[in-house]
Design an enzyme around this catalytic site. Structure first.
Site, PDB file in Angstrom:
ATOM      1  CG  ASP A 219      -2.961  -1.187   2.032  1.00 15.10           C
ATOM      2  OD1 ASP A 219      -3.854  -1.766   2.694  1.00 15.10           O
ATOM      3  OD2 ASP A 219      -3.104  -0.901   0.821  1.00 15.10           O
TER       4      ASP A 219
ATOM      5  CG  ASP B 198      -8.215  -2.803   1.138  1.00 15.47           C
ATOM      6  OD1 ASP B 198      -7.327  -1.948   1.191  1.00 15.47           O
ATOM      7  OD2 ASP B 198      -9.151  -2.778   0.319  1.00 15.47           O
TER       8      ASP B 198
ATOM      9  CG  HIS C 204      -1.639   0.456  -6.288  1.00 17.21           C
ATOM     10  ND1 HIS C 204      -2.717   0.162  -5.506  1.00 17.21           N
ATOM     11  CD2 HIS C 204      -2.144   1.084  -7.382  1.00 17.21           C
ATOM     12  CE1 HIS C 204      -3.817   0.590  -6.071  1.00 17.21           C
ATOM     13  NE2 HIS C 204      -3.492   1.158  -7.217  1.00 17.21           N
TER      14      HIS C 204
ATOM     15  CE  LYS D 124      -9.313   0.714  -0.172  1.00 18.16           C
ATOM     16  NZ  LYS D 124      -9.243  -0.405  -1.117  1.00 18.16           N
TER      17      LYS D 124
ATOM     18  CB  CYS E  60      -3.568   0.861  -2.224  1.00 15.61           C
ATOM     19  SG  CYS E  60      -4.871  -0.330  -1.880  1.00 15.61           S
TER      20      CYS E  60
END
Ligand SMILES: [Ca+2]
Length: 465
Positions: free
Chosen positions: A274, A41, A134, A293, A79
């Site tokens: 990311d 982020d 993740h 994002k 992510c």
């Protein structure tokens, strides 16, 4: 045949004209160690090497200056999708990881995928992840140690407390996929483990170290000392700046370990975020890009990035050719002298000639999938088409923007309009049709959203990851 020794740096560069990473690898005496540092982020403009004046990132800047900055480096807007892209070399339209894999959700990176860690391990590498996975954990088969990593350390999900490593009352800190009670600030622990792994590595093998920090993702937490230089910033920006400083320091420590062991010269270091920064203009800074994002506007999917390997990649260079994080898979496996035969059909392409020789992007078009069905974008040359993304260019930003209609297409010429402010869809029908064709072609065999990842089920999650 070993054609070139590491010592002959100018010759090394001179002899690799228009060679793929695979061919180049044959000219290198030793397979390089590979360290992929992934920030979480981070804003496009939040590192000195990308123009940031507010936050000091000396270690990132030093690496970037010694290497090649990628100014049109694309990822996915969240992510898990970006991580799946890196691990497979395949678009999320083919892996199905369109959105976040929430804690204990009954899905993850499909087991049929052959990960980058698996491919590099087969090429003779020792493999390690220290940081955030993740990509699923609901069954043991989805855990990092079952997906090609010899070593695992860090968190499986996201949004953990940086000091207690808890999320929603549950510990999310693991070593080799077993609960771990190490104490400390997670950014410090991740760097400490990275240095430990480098020191204790099997010296008969090259090392692939995947270093996905949970920094600088929320919750916004950092030891006070890191905020001291940023007192004049707003409260949230100040904490975020401190987190950036801690991550930069941690990266410096890892690089110092490589240097101390005299293996920095034989280590390819790659860095990227990311996805774009959240709350741009408040917490992060994605300027001059619009959006952040979660969005397929440039601010969500174009991130700060570089690759550094002195003597092999040019220093002090900026490459503006559009490339995507999926490209690292074939590039790195080729560089490692590995095989792509076990991989599912790749979307990524070998970008070594782009990095080293100034070759054009190997993609005629790059697909950027949104996080809900129907939302997608394509970049081709200077042009970008978005479908299903809210167009807020003609309305006031902020309060009034929430109820805007999601409709139709947005078309931008990024050469003239990097901020995606002038929608040319109506005035350039031929270009619109051409870009639609690119999008249709790239999506023709797209897999559906996994049922477990449907928007309805995702709403069950407590917070944005
Ligand atoms: Ca992220």
């Amino acid at each position: 045949m070993k054609l070139v020794l590491m010592k002959t740096i100018p010759t090394t560069l001179a002899t690799c004209l228009f060679l793929s990473a695979q061919t180049y690898a044959a000219t290198v005496e030793k397979k390089p160690n590979i360290v992929y540092i992934l920030a979480d982020d981070m804003g496009y403009a939040d590192a000195g090497f990308n123009g940031c004046k507010q936050i000091e990132t000396p270690n990132l800047d030093r690496l970037a200056k010694a290497g090649t900055i990628l100014s049109s480096f694309y990822v996915q807007p969240l992510c898990s999708p970006t991580r799946s892209s890196l691990m497979t070399g395949r678009y999320v339209a083919h892996t199905g990881v369109y959105t976040i894999v929430r804690p204990h959700a009954p899905w993850g990176l499909p087991l049929a995928e052959h990960t980058l860690a698996q491919a590099l391990r087969e090429a003779g590498y020792e493999t390690a992840i220290t940081g955030k996975w993740h990509l699923g954990e609901f069954q043991p088969a989805y855990l990092p140690t079952k997906r090609g990593f010899d070593h695992q350390y860090g968190l499986w999900f996201g949004m953990i407390d940086y000091f207690t490593h808890m999320r929603d009352g549950e510990l999310d800190w693991h070593r080799d996929d077993q609960p771990c009670l190490d104490e400390g600030y997670s950014t410090h622990l991740i760097a400490k483990e990275a240095s430990r792994l480098i020191r204790n590595r099997d010296t008969s093998k090259p090392l692939f170290l995947y270093l996905p920090f949970n920094a600088v993702h929320g919750p916004f937490m950092v030891p006070d000392s890191y905020m001291a230089p940023y007192r004049k910033l707003s409260e949230k920006r100040k904490i975020y700046a401190g987190m950036m400083a801690a991550m930069d320091e941690a990266i410096g420590q890892v690089v110092a370990t490589l240097e101390e062991l005299h293996i920095l010269d034989n280590t390819l270091i790659i860095f990227s975020s990311d996805n774009g920064g959240p709350s741009p203009g408040t917490i992060t800074d994605n300027s001059p890009l619009r959006g952040g994002k979660g969005s397929i506007l440039e601010g969500g999917v174009r991130v700060c990035a570089f690759a550094s390997w002195p003597g092999h990649l040019p220093g002090g260079k900026v490459v503006d050719q559009p490339v995507h994080i999926i490209d690292w898979y074939p590039t790195l496996v080729n560089l490692a002298g590995g095989s792509l035969k076990k991989s599912l059909p790749l979307d990524g392409k070998d970008i070594w000639p782009v990095l080293v020789e100034g070759a054009k992007s190997p993609h005629d078009a790059i697909l950027l999938s949104g996080t809900t069905p129907g939302k997608a974008a394509v970049r081709a040359g200077d042009w970008k088409l978005l479908r299903g993304e809210r167009d807020t260019t003609s309305v006031k930003q902020g309060k009034g923007a929430k109820g805007d209609k999601v409709e139709g297409y947005q078309l931008y010429n990024l050469a003239d309009d990097l901020g995606e402010k002038k929608n040319l869809a109506a005035s350039h029908p031929e270009k619109l049709a051409e870009m639609k064709k690119h999008l249709d072609r790239l999506l023709k065999d797209a897999v559906p959203f996994p049922k477990a990842a449907s928007p309805e089920n995702q709403k069950a999650g407590s917070e944005d990851l």
